[in-house]
Design an enzyme around this catalytic site. Structure first.
Site, short mmCIF file in Angstrom:
data_model
loop_
_atom_site.label_atom_id
_atom_site.label_comp_id
_atom_site.label_asym_id
_atom_site.label_seq_id
_atom_site.Cartn_x
_atom_site.Cartn_y
_atom_site.Cartn_z
N GLY A 26 -9.25 27.31 7.21
CA GLY A 26 -9.76 26.49 8.31
C GLY A 26 -11.06 25.78 7.99
N GLN B 291 -2.46 25.67 -5.66
CA GLN B 291 -3.76 25.13 -6.09
C GLN B 291 -3.57 23.80 -6.85
OE1 GLN B 291 -3.17 28.79 -6.71
NE2 GLN B 291 -3.71 28.70 -4.56
N GLY C 282 -2.04 27.15 0.83
CA GLY C 282 -1.63 26.80 2.18
C GLY C 282 -0.82 25.53 2.06
N HIS C 283 0.48 25.64 2.15
CA HIS C 283 1.37 24.49 1.96
C HIS C 283 1.99 24.11 3.30
CE1 HIS C 283 1.89 25.48 -2.60
NE2 HIS C 283 0.64 25.32 -2.25
N GLY D 295 -6.14 20.81 -5.43
CA GLY D 295 -5.29 21.46 -4.42
C GLY D 295 -5.15 20.62 -3.17
N LYS E 43 1.69 19.35 -1.90
CA LYS E 43 2.76 19.97 -2.69
C LYS E 43 3.88 20.51 -1.79
CE LYS E 43 -0.32 22.72 -4.43
NZ LYS E 43 -1.58 22.09 -3.94
P1 GDP Z 1 -0.58 21.48 -0.35
O1 GDP Z 1 -1.46 22.67 -0.36
O2 GDP Z 1 -0.65 20.70 -1.63
O3 GDP Z 1 0.84 21.79 0.03
O4 GDP Z 1 -1.16 20.50 0.78
P2 GDP Z 1 -1.66 20.94 2.27
O5 GDP Z 1 -0.46 21.24 3.09
O6 GDP Z 1 -2.71 21.97 2.17
O7 GDP Z 1 -2.38 19.62 2.73
C1 GDP Z 1 -1.73 18.40 2.76
C2 GDP Z 1 -1.74 17.86 4.21
O8 GDP Z 1 -1.36 16.52 4.19
C3 GDP Z 1 -0.74 18.55 5.12
O9 GDP Z 1 -1.28 18.56 6.41
C4 GDP Z 1 0.49 17.65 5.07
O10 GDP Z 1 1.29 17.72 6.22
C5 GDP Z 1 -0.17 16.31 4.96
N1 GDP Z 1 0.58 15.29 4.20
C6 GDP Z 1 1.35 15.44 3.08
N2 GDP Z 1 1.77 14.24 2.63
C7 GDP Z 1 1.25 13.32 3.49
C8 GDP Z 1 1.29 11.87 3.55
O11 GDP Z 1 1.88 11.21 2.70
N3 GDP Z 1 0.61 11.28 4.58
C9 GDP Z 1 -0.08 12.00 5.53
N4 GDP Z 1 -0.72 11.34 6.49
N5 GDP Z 1 -0.13 13.34 5.49
C10 GDP Z 1 0.51 13.98 4.49
P1 IMO Z 2 -3.14 24.98 -2.20
O1 IMO Z 2 -1.97 25.62 -2.89
C1 IMO Z 2 -7.43 24.16 -2.26
C2 IMO Z 2 -10.00 27.24 -3.99
C3 IMO Z 2 -10.94 28.00 -3.08
C4 IMO Z 2 -12.09 28.28 -4.04
C5 IMO Z 2 -11.37 28.54 -5.36
C6 IMO Z 2 -11.16 30.01 -5.67
O2 IMO Z 2 -3.01 24.94 -0.71
O3 IMO Z 2 -3.45 23.66 -2.81
P2 IMO Z 2 -9.51 31.87 -4.72
O4 IMO Z 2 -9.35 32.43 -3.36
O5 IMO Z 2 -8.27 31.24 -5.28
O6 IMO Z 2 -10.12 32.85 -5.70
O7 IMO Z 2 -10.61 30.68 -4.57
O8 IMO Z 2 -10.10 27.90 -5.25
N1 IMO Z 2 -8.58 27.27 -3.60
C7 IMO Z 2 -7.92 26.23 -3.08
N2 IMO Z 2 -8.35 25.00 -2.74
N3 IMO Z 2 -6.12 24.47 -2.12
C8 IMO Z 2 -5.66 25.70 -2.48
O9 IMO Z 2 -4.35 26.01 -2.47
C9 IMO Z 2 -6.59 26.66 -2.95
N4 IMO Z 2 -6.48 27.94 -3.36
C10 IMO Z 2 -7.71 28.30 -3.77
O10 IMO Z 2 -11.34 27.21 -1.98
O11 IMO Z 2 -12.86 27.11 -4.21
MG MG Z 3 -2.98 23.54 0.75
#
Ligand code: GDP
Ligand code: IMO
Ligand code: MG
Length: 427
Positions: free
Chosen positions: A301, A223, A40-41, A12, A16
């Site tokens: 967080g 995830q 959390g995207h 995760g 994405k």
């Molecule tokens: P997701 O859950 O897969 O959508 O990813 P998250 O948003 O939780 O975490 C990815 C983090 O990396 C976010 O803060 C994005 O803004 C940041 N991010 C995504 N692609 C890049 C990249 O190519 N470079 C950097 N420095 N940050 C990135």
């Molecule tokens: P995105 O979409 C990273 C993890 C939790 C825990 C396990 C089970 O932002 O990539 P849950 O609440 O789903 O039953 O928790 O999965 N987890 C993630 N880790 N990114 C996520 O989503 C996650 N969603 C759940 O931390 O280990």
């Molecule tokens: Mg995320």
């Protein structure tokens, strides 16, 4: 290119949201097919930053219809607050479609998630506490509440009463909590019904028709592969199928309709919550990755655990998802290391292992076998083409591609939409 899946290839948080948003302008539908507001995207558009939990990232692209598929679990309070938060920022959310078959996260399932984790103590999963596991458990146990139940008060009442019969015993006798009043739950759920109604639709029919008409449909995973309840590091997983097959069951679209499966892959590895993580770092390199990469959970967080790139996992993601492409993210974060270790295999009980072991015990014993790749110091965040990358960064990408078993078709060099090197078009 009518239908493509975009999913997490690791644990995760691979980026994405950014990748989906990048394609959002060129696709007609963006569909969440599993998970819920445990996701959390992050999407960065110009100087605006959005954190989406339940809504598909396509909601930020005006031409795109966002869809919450039947495989998603929906917390109605979160849904409405996320929608109003976006509306306040001027985002039009009126096109959203929600499957009537999607299950609802009820307050008692949020409670059970939290008390269940507390009960596990040291053995806890480290869930996000959003009620995801208990809601999917109710779905499989056939005592779940679906979005469509909001529109039949008598059915809703019967279902909530049935669900609470056993749960109240558990809450009172095992967890030492007060029993939950079913009438209160029903009233609480009914209060959301009118606001949600305009979005409820037969999303399976709409999506299949769209694909047949040649419209472009993007399935956005939550995830990641290693958090998949079937293919991940069970029991340290989420309770749904983020892997490619989940797009079929979670949206009601057959596998023959899907043309491309893109794995989002971080140039290193992170994980939130408990569970094995062979390349995890406990030294200053791990701290550096966390700080430079901004590796802090968008939903809870929590600091993310950080480690080097793991090619065994990437190969596994290629296999179980049938990946056609990778989108490599956060390459910029690796700028400044003299040498970058990459895990090419594991050593398990003295033996070299190239593939992810199916045995949980073996995986817990897996030690990374590293190969050192030369690093680079030049700022790469402004690079627009592959050839603009320093030679060592190019070699790093090529090495990862070779080890991972699918072409890397895009590279992220920063969080913004345009901080991306596109090598091969996804559409
Ligand atoms: P997701 O859950 O897969 O959508 O990813 P998250 O948003 O939780 O975490 C990815 C983090 O990396 C976010 O803060 C994005 O803004 C940041 N991010 C995504 N692609 C890049 C990249 O190519 N470079 C950097 N420095 N940050 C990135
Ligand atoms: P995105 O979409 C990273 C993890 C939790 C825990 C396990 C089970 O932002 O990539 P849950 O609440 O789903 O039953 O928790 O999965 N987890 C993630 N880790 N990114 C996520 O989503 C996650 N969603 C759940 O931390 O280990
Ligand atoms: Mg995320």
């Amino acid at each position: 290119m009518p239908a493509l899946v975009l999913l997490g290839a690791q644990w995760g948080d691979e980026g994405k949201g950014k990748a989906t948003d990048l394609l959002g302008g060129s696709v007609d539908y963006v569909v969440r097919y599993q998970g819920g507001n445990n996701a959390g995207h992050t999407v960065v558009v110009g100087d605006q930053k959005y954190a989406l939990h339940l809504l598909p990232s396509g909601i930020l692209s005006p031409g795109c219809t966002p869809v919450i598929g039947n495989g998603v679990v929906v917390d109605p309070a979160v849904l409405l607050s996320e929608l109003s938060g976006l509306n306040e920022r001027g985002v039009d959310t009126s096109k959203l479609l929600i499957s009537g078959n999607a299950h609802l996260i009820t307050p008692y399932n949020v409670t059970l998630d939290k008390v269940g984790e507390r009960f596990l103590g040291k053995r806890k999963i480290g869930t996000t506490g959003r009620g995801i596991g208990p809601t999917y458990a109710d779905k499989i146990n056939r005592v779940g509440i679906r979005v469509q139940d909001l529109y039949d008060e008598s059915i809703l009442t019967q279902k909530v009463e049935a669900a609470l019969e056993l749960k109240n015993q558990l809450l009172a006798k095992l967890y030492n909590r007060r029993a939950i009043d079913s009438a209160q739950i029903v009233d609480g759920l009914l209060a959301y019904a009118d606001q949600i109604k305009p979005f409820v639709a037969d999303t399976t029919l709409i999506l299949n028709n769209a694909i047949d008409e040649g419209k472009v449909v993007l399935f956005e995973g939550g995830q990641g592969t290693l958090l998949d309840v079937d293919h991940g590091t069970y029991p340290f997983v989420t309770s749904s199928n983020p892997t490619a097959g989940g797009a079929c069951t979670g949206a009601g679209v057959g596998p023959t309709k899907i043309n491309r499966v893109i794995g989002i892959l971080k140039a290193y590895t992170t994980r939130v919550g408990a569970g094995p993580f062979p390349t995890e770092l406990f030294d200053e390199d791990g701290e550096k990755l966390r700080v430079i990469g901004g590796e802090r959970g968008v939903t809870t967080g929590r600091d993310r655990r950080c480690g080097w790139f793991d090619a065994v996992i990437a190969r596994y993601a290629t296999r179980v998802n049938g990946l056609t492409d990778f989108f490599l993210t956060k390459l910029d974060v690796l700028t400044g290391w003299e040498q970058i270790p990459v895990c090419v295999a594991y050593e398990i009980d003295g033996k070299r292992v190239e593939e992810l072991p199916y045995s949980q015990t073996d995986f817990h014993h897996a030690k990374p076998v590293y190969e050192m790749l030369p690093g680079w110091t030049e700022d790469i965040s402004k690079a627009k083409t592959f050839s603009e990358l320093p030679k060592n960064a190019q070699a790093y990408v090529k090495a990862l591609e070779e080890m991972s078993g699918a072409p890397i078709s895009a590279i992220g060099v920063g969080p913004g939409r345009d901080e991306t090197i596109e090598i091969r078009s996804f559409l």
